[in-house]
Structure formats: C-alpha cells, structure tokens
Design a protein around this motif. Structure first.
Motif, short mmCIF file in Angstrom:
data_model
loop_
_atom_site.label_atom_id
_atom_site.label_comp_id
_atom_site.label_asym_id
_atom_site.label_seq_id
_atom_site.Cartn_x
_atom_site.Cartn_y
_atom_site.Cartn_z
N MET A 169 0.85 -1.19 0.00
CA MET A 169 0.00 0.00 0.00
C MET A 169 0.88 1.24 0.00
O MET A 169 1.80 1.34 0.82
N HIS A 170 0.60 2.15 -0.92
CA HIS A 170 1.36 3.39 -0.98
C HIS A 170 0.84 4.34 0.09
O HIS A 170 -0.35 4.64 0.15
N THR A 171 1.74 4.82 0.95
CA THR A 171 1.33 5.65 2.08
C THR A 171 1.61 7.13 1.87
O THR A 171 1.36 7.94 2.75
N GLY A 172 2.15 7.49 0.72
CA GLY A 172 2.43 8.89 0.44
C GLY A 172 1.19 9.64 -0.02
O GLY A 172 0.10 9.07 -0.16
N THR A 173 1.35 10.93 -0.26
CA THR A 173 0.24 11.74 -0.76
C THR A 173 -0.20 11.24 -2.13
O THR A 173 -1.40 11.17 -2.42
N ARG A 174 0.75 10.91 -2.99
CA ARG A 174 0.47 10.40 -4.32
C ARG A 174 1.76 9.81 -4.89
O ARG A 174 2.84 10.05 -4.36
N TYR A 175 1.60 9.03 -5.95
CA TYR A 175 2.78 8.63 -6.69
C TYR A 175 3.37 9.86 -7.38
O TYR A 175 2.65 10.69 -7.92
N THR A 176 4.68 9.96 -7.37
CA THR A 176 5.32 11.09 -8.04
C THR A 176 5.31 10.84 -9.56
O THR A 176 5.23 9.69 -10.01
N PRO A 177 5.40 11.91 -10.36
CA PRO A 177 5.51 11.72 -11.81
C PRO A 177 6.67 10.82 -12.21
O PRO A 177 6.55 10.03 -13.15
N LEU A 178 7.79 10.92 -11.48
CA LEU A 178 8.94 10.08 -11.79
C LEU A 178 8.63 8.61 -11.54
O LEU A 178 9.02 7.73 -12.32
N GLU A 179 7.91 8.32 -10.44
CA GLU A 179 7.53 6.93 -10.15
C GLU A 179 6.60 6.39 -11.23
O GLU A 179 6.74 5.24 -11.67
N PHE A 180 5.64 7.23 -11.67
CA PHE A 180 4.74 6.80 -12.73
C PHE A 180 5.52 6.58 -14.03
O PHE A 180 5.25 5.62 -14.77
N TYR A 181 6.47 7.46 -14.31
CA TYR A 181 7.27 7.31 -15.52
C TYR A 181 8.04 5.99 -15.49
O TYR A 181 8.06 5.23 -16.47
N LYS A 182 8.69 5.70 -14.35
CA LYS A 182 9.47 4.48 -14.26
C LYS A 182 8.57 3.24 -14.39
O LYS A 182 8.97 2.23 -14.98
N TRP A 183 7.38 3.34 -13.83
CA TRP A 183 6.46 2.21 -13.83
C TRP A 183 5.92 1.92 -15.24
O TRP A 183 5.71 0.77 -15.61
N THR A 184 5.70 2.98 -16.04
CA THR A 184 5.05 2.81 -17.34
C THR A 184 5.98 3.03 -18.52
O THR A 184 5.54 2.96 -19.67
N ARG A 185 7.25 3.28 -18.27
CA ARG A 185 8.12 3.72 -19.37
C ARG A 185 8.30 2.66 -20.44
O ARG A 185 8.38 2.99 -21.64
N ARG A 186 8.35 1.38 -20.08
CA ARG A 186 8.53 0.34 -21.09
C ARG A 186 7.38 0.32 -22.07
O ARG A 186 7.58 0.22 -23.29
N ASP A 187 6.15 0.43 -21.58
CA ASP A 187 4.99 0.48 -22.46
C ASP A 187 4.94 1.79 -23.24
O ASP A 187 4.50 1.82 -24.39
N THR A 188 5.39 2.88 -22.61
CA THR A 188 5.40 4.18 -23.28
C THR A 188 6.32 4.16 -24.49
O THR A 188 6.00 4.74 -25.54
N TYR A 189 7.47 3.50 -24.37
CA TYR A 189 8.39 3.41 -25.51
C TYR A 189 7.72 2.72 -26.70
O TYR A 189 7.88 3.13 -27.85
#
Length: 335
Positions: free
Chosen positions: A1-21
């Motif tokens: 469970m993510h306990t921060g305010t939100r996922y950071t843009p960098l975290e989202f980028y790292k998570w989705t970058r392979r599909d984004t390419y």
C-alpha cells in the motif's frame, strides 16, 4: 500500500516507461510513412472514436471490479483485527489470565496462524502481475516483500514448540491446521471442565469467524478477475492503441494548412497519439495492479503490517514488555 500523498511523476514514468516506448514507436511508424508519401494509410477517425468509447467503458468496468476486490480484501483483514482482539481477551480471561502458560501458548499459536496465512496469500499465481518486468523493476527500486526475505519455517519457529512446528510444516494448508489445533485444545479444556459450555461456545464462535475470514481471503487469492473480461479488455485496448495514430493523421496534417506551419503539424501526431494511448493504457494498468490484492505489489492490502499490529496488541494484553517493532513503510510502500 502506498502511504504517500500520491505517486510522483517520476515513479509513474518508471512504472510505465517500457509500455510508453512501445506507444511512441507505434505512433512514429505511421507518422513517418504518411509524411514521406504514404497518404493511403490514413484511416477515418470516427470508427476509431467509437472503439475508444467501448474501450473506455470496459476499462472503467475493470477498474471498478478491481477496486471492489481490493476493498473487500481490506475489509476482511479489518475483521481479522477485530476478531483477533476479541478472541484474545476472551481467551485470556477464561483461561487463567495474563500469566497462564496455556494462554500464552494459544496466543502464540494465533501469531503463527497470522504468519501462515500471510505467507499463503503471498504465494504467486499464474494470473498475477508481479512477474511482469515493470512491476519487478519498481519493486526492486522501492521495497522488498517480507515473505520473500525470510522462509515460512523461520517465521513460524518463534511461535510454536518443536513438536507443533514439525507437525504444522508437514501440512499443506498450515493456517487451517493451526486453527484446528486451537479448536482441539479448546475441546480438551471443555472436556476437563477447565472452561464451561458458555465460554467454549464464545471462543469457538470467534475461532469460526477467523476461519471464515481466512476462507474469504483465499477466495479472492485463488479466483482471478474473470479471464474473459480481462482478455477482451486487453485485446480491444491493443487494437485501439495501434489504430489511434492512423486515425489522427489527416487531422494533424490539415491543422497547419494555409499557415507557416503547413507540412510540419503532421509531427504533432506522435506526441498527441502517445498521450491519448498512454492515458487509456495506464488506466487499464492501474486497474490490473489492484486486481490481486495479496500478491505483494505496491498497491496491495498491507497484510504483513496488519499482522504485526495484531501481534503487538495481543502481546500487550499479556503485559509483555519486549514488543516487536511496528512495520514501517519502505519508500512510502507498506506491505
């Protein structure tokens, strides 16, 4: 469970970058072909827009079902917290109080049950998502799954004597057999009149509730989001992602006609097509990341932390002073 305010843009980028390419590549190929003379590849936008509407509905349905599964899982573990506490103080007060060796043994056996259950719920299933490269990469950068760091045998050892430890390790469903051992001991106490019928009934009811919660958690673990719905959502989304760049070619080509940008606006097809397809694909990925709430992802129910909270509360009921430390988030991820 993510306990921060939100996922950071960098975290989202790292998570989705392979599909984004891949989406950038899929948008670039038809744009380059169209720009260098292949005008015939442009498709009308209207049928693609209709397909996009269908994809939006099915992705929304999937995300709603995914949220329901994770919320039900959280409710199950919330009930385990409450019923563990009530089982503990009822057991303590019926069997001789805080200093009773019997009470301590049954308390520790309950800790073993919590441990065995969370290990069983963390076992991988073929339909789960933690084996995907993007999830493995995100996990490696941010957190470790406790159940992968230490074996079940080691985790159970502090809570059981040697004979019980060996017996439980020989069983397939260890959590169920630990509950059965609790029930067997309660039955022996009733037979010897160490507890009366009312006390036995109260304790047995709470034990039955805990078994019921285990069954509900196992149902979510062992029954995937229906493969027919998951498959059609994936296939329609793939078709939509491929077709969007073809459908937007003429619109972006005509965007700059009569201006100094004529002939150049076609290249806007790449970023805007990627943006549209990324939004749909990421919404689907978000739903998929929550559909198996016990697999050990960053969006799961924190069953390790909840089990530790229950253990601390029950040890406190015995006035133990050497309490275990609470589980702390790892880079805002709590498991």
């Amino acid at each position: 469970m993510h306990t921060g305010t939100r996922y950071t843009p960098l975290e989202f980028y790292k998570w989705t970058r392979r599909d984004t390419y891949w989406m950038i590549l899929l948008a670039a190929i038809p744009t380059l072909s169209y720009a260098f003379g292949g005008r015939f590849i442009a498709l009308p936008w209207q049928p693609i827009a209709i397909l996009g509407t269908a994809v939006a509905f099915i992705v929304g349905f999937k995300n709603n079902a995914s949220y329901n599964r994770i919320w039900e899982a959280r409710q199950i573990y919330g009930a385990i917290i409450n019923d563990s506490r009530s089982f503990a103080y009822t057991l303590r007060d019926a069997l001789g109080g805080k200093s009773s060796p019997l009470v301590q043994r049954m308390f520790y056996r309950h800790f073993a049950w919590l441990t065995a259950l969370r290990y069983q719920l963390r076992e991988p299933r073929p339909w789960e998502n933690m084996q995907r490269e993007n999830n493995r990469e995100f996990q490696g950068d941010h957190y470790q799954i406790p159940e992968k760091q230490q074996s079940l045998e080691q985790s159970l050892q502090p809570f059981l004597n040697e004979s019980e430890w060996n017996y439980i390790l020989s069983k397939k469903n260890k959590a169920t057999q630990l509950s059965a051992m609790q029930s067997e001991e309660l039955a022996q106490l009733r037979t010897t009149n160490s507890i009366n019928d009312f006390q036995w009934t109260q304790l047995q009811q709470r034990l039955t509730l805990l078994t019921d919660h285990q069954g509900k958690a196992e149902r979510i673990k062992n029954f995937p989001y229906p493969r027919n719905f998951a498959s059609i959502a994936t296939y329609l989304l793939m078709i939509f992602v491929v077709l969007v760049p073809f459908g937007a070619l003429r619109d972006f080509d005509s965007l700059g006609k009569g201006t100094i940008l004529e002939g150049y606006t076609i290249w806007l097809n790449i970023p805007f097509s990627v943006l549209v397809t990324w939004a749909f694909h990421t919404l689907d990925t978000v739903g998929e990341s929550s559909v198996n709430p016990f697999e050990g992802s960053a969006n799961d129910v924190p069953i390790t932390q909840i089990s530790r909270v229950i253990e601390i509360d029950m040890r406190d009921m015995l006035d133990e002073t050497n309490l275990p430390d609470p589980i702390q988030p790892q880079n805002n991820i709590l498991l």
